[in-house]
Structures are given as C-alpha cells and as structure tokens.
Write a protein that holds these residues in place. Structure first.
Motif, PDB file in Angstrom:
ATOM      1  N   SER A 709       4.274  31.291  26.768  1.00  0.00           N
ATOM      2  CA  SER A 709       3.982  30.003  27.386  1.00  0.00           C
ATOM      3  C   SER A 709       5.297  29.259  27.611  1.00  0.00           C
ATOM      4  O   SER A 709       6.338  29.617  27.034  1.00  0.00           O
ATOM      5  CB  SER A 709       3.076  29.182  26.466  1.00  0.00           C
ATOM      6  OG  SER A 709       3.790  28.804  25.300  1.00  0.00           O
ATOM      7  N   PRO A 710       5.304  28.215  28.445  1.00  0.00           N
ATOM      8  CA  PRO A 710       6.539  27.428  28.617  1.00  0.00           C
ATOM      9  C   PRO A 710       7.087  26.909  27.294  1.00  0.00           C
ATOM     10  O   PRO A 710       8.306  26.874  27.092  1.00  0.00           O
ATOM     11  CB  PRO A 710       6.091  26.284  29.544  1.00  0.00           C
ATOM     12  CG  PRO A 710       4.949  26.855  30.318  1.00  0.00           C
ATOM     13  CD  PRO A 710       4.231  27.756  29.352  1.00  0.00           C
ATOM     14  N   GLU A 711       6.177  26.524  26.395  1.00  0.00           N
ATOM     15  CA  GLU A 711       6.627  26.006  25.108  1.00  0.00           C
ATOM     16  C   GLU A 711       7.267  27.103  24.270  1.00  0.00           C
ATOM     17  O   GLU A 711       8.303  26.886  23.616  1.00  0.00           O
ATOM     18  CB  GLU A 711       5.442  25.388  24.347  1.00  0.00           C
ATOM     19  CG  GLU A 711       4.837  24.156  24.997  1.00  0.00           C
ATOM     20  CD  GLU A 711       4.004  24.470  26.229  1.00  0.00           C
ATOM     21  OE1 GLU A 711       3.810  23.563  27.057  1.00  0.00           O
ATOM     22  OE2 GLU A 711       3.551  25.642  26.364  1.00  0.00           O
ATOM     23  N   GLY A 732      11.214  25.616  40.281  1.00  0.00           N
ATOM     24  CA  GLY A 732      10.460  24.387  40.108  1.00  0.00           C
ATOM     25  C   GLY A 732       9.153  24.550  39.389  1.00  0.00           C
ATOM     26  O   GLY A 732       8.321  23.634  39.393  1.00  0.00           O
ATOM     27  N   ARG A 733       8.937  25.724  38.766  1.00  0.00           N
ATOM     28  CA  ARG A 733       7.688  25.983  38.052  1.00  0.00           C
ATOM     29  C   ARG A 733       7.904  25.750  36.566  1.00  0.00           C
ATOM     30  O   ARG A 733       8.388  26.619  35.847  1.00  0.00           O
ATOM     31  CB  ARG A 733       7.240  27.427  38.303  1.00  0.00           C
ATOM     32  CG  ARG A 733       6.866  27.746  39.730  1.00  0.00           C
ATOM     33  CD  ARG A 733       5.448  27.273  40.033  1.00  0.00           C
ATOM     34  NE  ARG A 733       4.493  27.816  39.085  1.00  0.00           N
ATOM     35  CZ  ARG A 733       3.953  29.024  39.198  1.00  0.00           C
ATOM     36  NH1 ARG A 733       4.280  29.798  40.215  1.00  0.00           N
ATOM     37  NH2 ARG A 733       3.084  29.438  38.306  1.00  0.00           N
ATOM     38  N   SER A 734       7.578  24.575  36.100  1.00  0.00           N
ATOM     39  CA  SER A 734       7.751  24.268  34.681  1.00  0.00           C
ATOM     40  C   SER A 734       6.505  24.599  33.867  1.00  0.00           C
ATOM     41  O   SER A 734       6.519  24.486  32.642  1.00  0.00           O
ATOM     42  CB  SER A 734       8.103  22.794  34.505  1.00  0.00           C
ATOM     43  OG  SER A 734       7.072  21.976  35.052  1.00  0.00           O
ATOM     44  N   SER A 735       5.429  24.969  34.549  1.00  0.00           N
ATOM     45  CA  SER A 735       4.202  25.352  33.832  1.00  0.00           C
ATOM     46  C   SER A 735       3.663  26.633  34.430  1.00  0.00           C
ATOM     47  O   SER A 735       3.778  26.883  35.634  1.00  0.00           O
ATOM     48  CB  SER A 735       3.150  24.238  33.923  1.00  0.00           C
ATOM     49  OG  SER A 735       2.753  24.028  35.260  1.00  0.00           O
ATOM     50  N   TRP A 736       3.075  27.453  33.569  1.00  0.00           N
ATOM     51  CA  TRP A 736       2.435  28.702  33.988  1.00  0.00           C
ATOM     52  C   TRP A 736       1.481  29.137  32.891  1.00  0.00           C
ATOM     53  O   TRP A 736       1.508  28.607  31.771  1.00  0.00           O
ATOM     54  CB  TRP A 736       3.477  29.800  34.268  1.00  0.00           C
ATOM     55  CG  TRP A 736       4.389  30.097  33.105  1.00  0.00           C
ATOM     56  CD1 TRP A 736       4.139  30.874  32.014  1.00  0.00           C
ATOM     57  CD2 TRP A 736       5.712  29.572  32.910  1.00  0.00           C
ATOM     58  NE1 TRP A 736       5.210  30.891  31.152  1.00  0.00           N
ATOM     59  CE2 TRP A 736       6.199  30.112  31.682  1.00  0.00           C
ATOM     60  CE3 TRP A 736       6.542  28.723  33.653  1.00  0.00           C
ATOM     61  CZ2 TRP A 736       7.463  29.814  31.184  1.00  0.00           C
ATOM     62  CZ3 TRP A 736       7.799  28.437  33.160  1.00  0.00           C
ATOM     63  CH2 TRP A 736       8.248  28.981  31.938  1.00  0.00           C
ATOM     64  N   ARG A 737       0.623  30.097  33.209  1.00  0.00           N
ATOM     65  CA  ARG A 737      -0.338  30.610  32.238  1.00  0.00           C
ATOM     66  C   ARG A 737       0.186  31.885  31.597  1.00  0.00           C
ATOM     67  O   ARG A 737       0.801  32.713  32.274  1.00  0.00           O
ATOM     68  CB  ARG A 737      -1.685  30.929  32.897  1.00  0.00           C
ATOM     69  CG  ARG A 737      -2.331  29.801  33.631  1.00  0.00           C
ATOM     70  CD  ARG A 737      -3.728  30.197  34.119  1.00  0.00           C
ATOM     71  NE  ARG A 737      -3.743  31.496  34.765  1.00  0.00           N
ATOM     72  CZ  ARG A 737      -3.470  31.694  36.048  1.00  0.00           C
ATOM     73  NH1 ARG A 737      -3.144  30.671  36.821  1.00  0.00           N
ATOM     74  NH2 ARG A 737      -3.531  32.899  36.573  1.00  0.00           N
ATOM     75  N   VAL A 738      -0.068  32.053  30.321  1.00  0.00           N
ATOM     76  CA  VAL A 738       0.230  33.328  29.672  1.00  0.00           C
ATOM     77  C   VAL A 738      -0.651  34.402  30.315  1.00  0.00           C
ATOM     78  O   VAL A 738      -1.854  34.218  30.487  1.00  0.00           O
ATOM     79  CB  VAL A 738      -0.038  33.253  28.155  1.00  0.00           C
ATOM     80  CG1 VAL A 738       0.102  34.637  27.518  1.00  0.00           C
ATOM     81  CG2 VAL A 738       0.918  32.278  27.502  1.00  0.00           C
TER      82      VAL A 738
END
Length: 831
Positions: A709-711, A732-738
């Motif tokens: 994950s991003p975190e 620019g993709r700071s979020s994504w799904r595992v």
C-alpha cells in the motif's frame, strides 16, 4: 413447471447401490449403473432450454427458458426449500418442537405447509462429516436458527453461517441450491447459436470513472444489428441520458447473455460509477430490480469476489459473460497469444476484418471531436469482434453449464477443479443420499510431484512430439486410483463417463458438416469434457484442504505410476535411435535421424505405444523443422509450415517488456531457420532503435503487481527505492490498491513513469509528452535478459560475438557467418 422442489432425498427413487460399507463395495457403486453415473454427470431433470436461473433466499426461483427453437422466451416461477448441510444437530436442537424430521423419501410441499417456521432435517448415510441435510421455508429462518445455536454453544455471535467453518457447515448460493436440488442444468436441447446475446462496449474520455465520463456506447443486438448510442453534449445530464438509452436498448432487446471483453474489469465498474454520479438507476436484469448486484449477493448470502481481484456483477435473469475469461483459459492451454487485449487476440485468431478501424486508446475522444464517424466504426468493430470471440472460445463454458449445477456466468470464469468438479461431486452425493465429506487438511505427507526430464538444450532439427493423452486421468482409470473418502467412487465414475462420452462427441463432431452449429456444439462439448478430465488429478492432489476429496496418498500413487510410465516411453524411444530432448506428463519431444520419413516417425511412436497400459494412449501429435530447448517446459518450435510457437515464461510472460519479447520472437525464428547472421542483425537493429529513442514507451514498460500500500511503501522508501512505486508517485498517483497492476518503465536518470493501460491489454499512452526512457538500461536488459535466453544455442565465445555492443561489431565482421547453433546433452539427465 411443477410446484415445489426439494433437496435430494436420502433414498432416491432410482437404481443405485447402497453407500459403501467398505472399499470393495465402493467399486461396485461406480460400476453399478451407467444411468446413475449419467445423473451424476448431467443431472436428472430433462427440462429443456434453461438460459438463466435466479433464486432467492425466500425460497422463490425464477427460470427463463428458450423454446420453439430459441424463438420464444418463457418465464416460470417455482418454490424450493433452502437447505444446507451440518455435521451435527447441536446448533439447532434449541428449536425444540420446531425441529422436525422430514417425512418420507422426498418431503412434499404439503408436509411443510403446516408450520412455516419449522426446520426439517434428514440424516444421510455413510461416513462423511456433513451428514445432516437441514431445510426451512426461507434461508433466513434456517441461518438464524443455526447462528443462534452456534452463539449459545460458543458464546460468540457471527453474522454469516460460512463463518462457522467448512468442517461444520456446507452452504451454496440460492441458485445452486435450486439447481442441485432439482437436478436441472442450463441449455438442455439448446445450441449456442440459439442464445440471444448482446454485446456492448463503452467509449470514455479516460480510464478513471471518478473523473472521466462516457460519451458513446457501441451495441450489437441479438439480431446482429449494430448501433452506437451517443451523448448529445459534454454535460452530466447528457451522460445520464446516454445511460438511460443503454438501459432501454437492453430492455427492448431482452438478451439472455450480455458480453464484452473485460466486462467485469472495466465496463461494468465504470458504468456503475457513472450511474451513481448521474443518478440514473441501472436496470439491466429481467426482474425489474434497479442496480447491479455483486455475485452471491442474493438475500442471506455473502457478496463474493473474484479471488480478491475484482468484483463480479450479476443482473438477475441475464448471464454476464466476460470474453477475457475465455481468452485466459484458452491461452493457459495454448500459450500462443501475443497478449490478452481484444485487438491483439482478434488479429491472432483471424477474426479481425481487413477494414477494421484502429485508434490508439488515448486518442479516441480527441478523434471523436473531429471525426466521429471513424470512432463509430472503431466502436462497432469492437462489439463485432467480441461476438465472434465469444462464438470461437465460449463454447466450452456453454457446454460445462449443461453439466454442472451452476449459473453459466460462474462456469465461464471458474477453475475446472473447484469450479466444476466440486459441484458435480456435491450433486452426486446429495442425489445418492450420502453424507458429504468436509474439507480437511492432510496428514503432513508431501506431494511428490510430476516427472519432468530435460535431456538436451540448444537447437535440434527434425523434431517429433509424442503426446500422452490425459496421462494422469488415464492412470487413475487404469489402476482405479481415487480419493479414499469418496465412498461412492463418484470421481472415477465421472472421469470414466467423461472419457467415454468425449470420444463420442469427437466422433460426432467429425461427422457433422464443417462450420455447422452441430459441429460447433460437439466440439465445444469435447473441449469442456477435456477441461474436466484433465483437472481430476489436480483436484485429487490439491493440498491444504482446498478440495473436500483431496488425497495426497492417491495423488502420489498417480505420480509414481506416471514416472514409471514416462520412464518406459523414454527408454524405448531411445532404444530405437532417436535423440531425447524433453519429457513430461504431456509427452516426449525427440529428434530423429536425417534419413527418417514421417512414416518412420509415426511407426516409432506406434511401437512404443503398444508397450503401455491399455488405457494410456501415446499418440503422434506433431512434427517440427526445428526446436530451441532452453529449460524444462521452456522451448520454441518452428513448424514445417513456418509457424513459430513459443512455450514457457522464458519466452512469454505478462511481465516482460514487449520490445524484448518482439526481439526474441524475431531472433528465435531466424535461429531455427539457421540464419545466424539474421539473429545478429536483429540484435543490432533493436539496440540501435533503443539508443535513437525509436521504441515506444509502452514497448519498454513492464506490467507489475503492486503488493504494498502507499503507507507500507512510505515506511521503506528511504531505505530502498522501488521502480514500480516511484513510477506511480512520479506520475501523480499517490494512492493505489494492493493487488493493482500497472505498466511502468525506467526513465533517464533512474526514475520511473507509468503507461496507462486497460486490463484487457489495449494500451493508452499519456497525451502529454512521455518522459524519455533510460536507453542504456534497456540496452543492457536486452543483452543480459532477453538475448541471454539464446545462450544455450551457442558456444560461449560465439554468443559473445553475436551479442557484442554494435559499436564493436566491426571487430567481428564476417565472423557471424561461421557460427553454428549447438545441441548439448544435459548433465545428469536420465539415461
């Protein structure tokens, strides 16, 4: 249609032997009656033309049937008693007088009518753990009773009966409860061409439904007519009107099946989001219910997901078929598709028309604003190709739905072992009145695995493949090797019947007119049977309690017999003067002397085949001009017709950069044609294009799965930078799904960038200028990764010459013409 239907009884009214008391009588059950075995395989209710089933937890079932040669659609309603299996009555004993034994062989509707709140049970025979069949007027009544009792027993309340564990309870979705109980299946007496099928494909301004919108939908109606539906302008209201128009079109066409390529991965999720944004209800089913359901979301059952990858949507009364599933199943066996994208598959299979319109994904909407007619042609070509693709590759799933008690759409994406064999076995046990074994872990015995021999690497000429037709199922049949817990002998009975009936289907297909619906139907049935037959061993050998009849000891006996049989084949072939190359459970590759004819090749296979057990069939499968043997199960074949076939992840991988795979294909073809200078020229050309920046960024990108994950990546980023995540951040993709997949490439300076791509493999490149790729890195990758897969074809010094840096090629002018491929015996290969 008759009134109430009920779970199978404990003493069925058809001829069968009593459940086995010992191992010997289990064999008698499998041989007792071909009619019984056919009921296990096909069901027993002959109702024709079922095209969809929708059952609810309240005990109602709606069935849609095509009759009158497919011209007329009937809608019929029925009631059934929801049911499940328990290992004991402990959790429902608290019901007191509401818990009642079922009277008679098959409980009648009248016997239950006196008390709609009663829960009825039957005890099954045999030693299986799940021995109590429990039913009620509604699924909610049933599950509430079980969950209340479990809470009293454990002191903990759960919200779903599945949470009680598979060793304690067995439960199916309502539609499968209905199909198992009635012995019905889809499509009896119906051919694929009689289905009413509709294809639709969305054209959107981008790939993210939160920000992009729909501007066009291409539709192919069951009649074959195509049309495009278009938004009048860029407003949200116009998009909402477009969605309503699509719903109206589906309602008026009333298809049995809705199809598209990547339907569940792109079109339906996008449509659901845009419908929510525009406030337009999606009424795609036949029941009038608004909104798409996630699979398994009927009342009282949990939502189901496709192995955590993506939601599968259902529309009651219609079957939602994603042709991407058929493509993946096809490629799993053939391993010859260039990608899984619609356009690439259509070209490969020869179903793309000569005038087919192509537009790069990121340019579709821009093209529409200037040349809308071109986009209309492009979009209608898409739905035409989807229809042809479903006809070509969808027959196996259609045929499986005639056997297994599951919805057609579930069988279209199911694995053959747990998705097909398990429902067949469950139905057999319920029909026979036998207690069902629960899933159970093994005793710790290790699975010994299959035999796999690599005898030589490099380039061989005049190659023959001798195929072992379904070796493991054949050995199971020959030596009667089945699961110890299968008291009915149902698995071996199913395999026996499938083998016999597959031979009949193949014979009927050969006799039917070429191109006819009859031939297509028989060929599809043969393919479906082969899928199930070849999955029988995998079901038997599944570890970790993945299947209820898993038996590692039986699986090990099958593999022992397989190694023994393979050893006989290899020894006898070698004794007849061939050069062994590779052997596994699929067959043996070997090279023959230059003086041999095809007649000689066929004769040697026939000689060895005569030495094998009667049910093990060794067949002459094919002959090839040359073969590159790289590693076990990784090889390339050049046919005498010039066709190149690549097998194994060394030559074909979804993660590999397309430019490298393209180079490999060119170089291998030239290698197998004895054009070594051509191999060198292909390498020089690829290096030059990389250095000049002429290779598109999509071709240097790699498809990766994001496992952090991003975190999680943020916690490790300072210690270790990883290209995939750096590319996401840089884009620019700071979020994504595992679990999400992305195409990334390395940019100049060591950074990364993302190439946007739909899951079906049709790539789109960002409209702005893409960052330059790191040419030096990809030149090294070309040599060290892709060219290295040709190393076994040459002596080390010759390899260095062929794949030297182009800047040094003048040092070796003329040397490449002297180089010849080699074939080496592998050290330690069995003699």
């Amino acid at each position: 249609m008759s009134g109430d239907t009920h779970p199978p009884s404990s003493t069925p009214n058809h001829a069968t032997a009593e459940p086995a008391a010992d191992a010997g009588s289990a064999v008698e059950v499998t041989r007792a009656s071909a009619a019984v075995q056919d009921e296990w395989l096909w069901g027993w209710d002959p109702t024709p033309g079922i095209v969809s089933v929708w059952a609810e937890g309240d005990g109602t079932a709606t069935v849609w049937r095509r009759v009158d040669d497919g011209r007329t659609l009937l809608r019929e309603r029925s009631r059934f008693r929801p049911w499940l299996l328990l290992d004991s009555l402990e959790d429902i004993e608290h019901l007191g007088r509401r818990l009642q034994p079922a009277d008679g062989d098959v409980p009648t509707g009248a016997s239950f009518a006196s008390d709609p709140h009663a829960v009825h049970y039957q005890e099954r025979s045999g030693t299986g753990a799940l021995r109590y069949l429990v039913s009620a007027s509604t699924f909610n009544t049933l599950t509430t009773a079980v969950l209340d009792g479990a809470a009293r027993r454990t002191g903990t309340r759960t919200s779903n009966v599945r949470d009680l564990g598979e060793t304690h309870v067995f439960v199916l979705p309502p539609d499968e409860q209905y199909l198992v109980a009635t012995g019905r299946t889809y499509f009896r007496e119906l051919t694929f061409d009689k289905l009413h099928r509709l294809q639709f494909d969305l054209e959107t301004t981008g790939l993210d439904p939160e920000h992009a919108r729909m501007f066009m939908v291409a539709v192919r109606l069951p009649s074959g007519e195509t049309r495009t539906l278009e938004a009048e302008n860029e407003s949200r209201a116009a998009e909402g009107a477009l969605i309503r128009q699509l719903m109206d079109t589906i309602r008026q066409a009333d298809p049995d099946v809705i199809e598209n390529h990547n339907l569940h991965g792109f079109d339906l999720p996008f449509l659901v989001t845009r419908a929510r944004k525009t406030g337009v209800p999606l009424v795609m089913g036949r029941t009038g219910r608004a909104g798409l359901l996630t699979r398994g979301a009927q009342r009282g059952t949990p939502s189901e997901y496709d192995s955590g990858r993506r939601v599968r949507y259902v529309a009651p009364g219609r079957e939602m078929i994603d042709t991407l599933d058929a493509v993946r199943r096809y490629d799993f066996s053939t391993r010859d598709l260039p990608s899984h994208g619609l356009k690439a598959v259509a070209r490969h299979l020869g179903i793309a028309g000569p005038e087919r319109e192509y537009i790069r994904g990121d340019q579709i909407y821009a093209t529409y604003t200037t040349d809308p007619e071109r986009v209309r042609r492009y979009a209608t070509d898409d739905v035409q190709e989807v229809s042809k693709l479903a006809e070509m590759l969808g027959g196996a799933a259609f045929a499986l739905a005639r056997m297994a008690p599951r919805r057609y759409e579930r069988l279209a994406d199911a694995g053959a072992a747990t998705g097909v064999i398990d429902p067949l076995l469950v139905r057999a046990y319920l029909r026979a009145g036998a207690a069902l074994p629960a899933h159970a872990n093994g005793d710790g015995t290790t699975h010994t695995g299959a035999a796999l021999h690599l005898f030589a690497t490099g380039v061989a000429h005049r190659v023959v493949k001798a195929d072992v037709a379904s070796l493991y199922p054949s050995l199971m049949r020959q030596y009667r090797i089945g699961p110890a817990r299968d008291e009915l002998g149902a698995m071996l009975a199913l395999v026996d019947r499938l083998v016999e009936q597959r031979l009949a289907a193949k014979s009927s297909a050969r006799s039917a007119p070429a191109g006819s619906a009859e031939r297509h139907s028989y060929e599809a049935m043969s393919a479906a049977m082969k899928i199930v037959i070849n999955s029988a061993y995998g079901y038997l050998g599944a570890g970790g309690g993945l299947t209820r009849f898993a038996d590692v000891h039986a699986a090990n006996e099958v593999t022992r017999r397989g190694r023994e049989t393979l050893g006989v084949m290899c020894r006898e072939l070698a004794a007849r003067g061939v050069t062994l190359l590779e052997a596994d459970t699929d067959g043996v590759y070997f090279a023959v002397p230059a003086s041999w004819t095809e007649t000689d090749e066929r004769a040697v296979v026939a000689d060895v085949a005569a030495l094998l057990p009667p049910l093990v069939q060794l067949e002459f499968e094919g002959r090839y001009a040359a073969m590159l043997s790289h590693e076990p199960k990784n090889y390339a074949l050049l046919g005498y017709d010039g066709r190149l076939t690549l097998r194994g992840v060394a030559f074909r991988s979804s993660r590999a950069e397309p430019f490298g795979e393209s180079f490999l294909r060119t170089a291998i073809e030239r290698l197998l044609r004895d054009d070594v200078p051509g191999v060198h020229a292909a390498y020089i050309d690829c290096v030059s294009k990389l250095r000049r920046g002429e290779v598109p960024v999509h071709a240097v990108s790699s498809l990766v799965r994001l496992t952090k994950s991003p975190e999680e990546y943020g916690e490790t980023r300072e210690r270790r930078r990883e290209l995939a995540y750096e590319a996401m951040l840089a884009s620019g993709r700071s979020s994504w799904r595992v679990g999400e997949r992305a195409r990334v490439y390395r940019t100049t300076g060591g950074g990364g960038a993302v190439v946007e791509e739909r899951e079906d493999g049709d790539a789109t490149v960002p409209s702005a200028a893409s960052p330059e790729y790191d040419a030096a890195y990809y030149v090294r990758l070309l040599r060290d990764s892709f060219a290295a897969r040709l190393a076994r074809a040459f002596e080390p010094d010759d390899f260095d010459v062929l794949f030297a840096d182009p800047m040094q090629h003048t040092l070796f002018d003329g040397r490449t013409a002297e180089i010849r491929p080699v074939l080496r015996t592998v050290d330690g290969a069995p003699g």
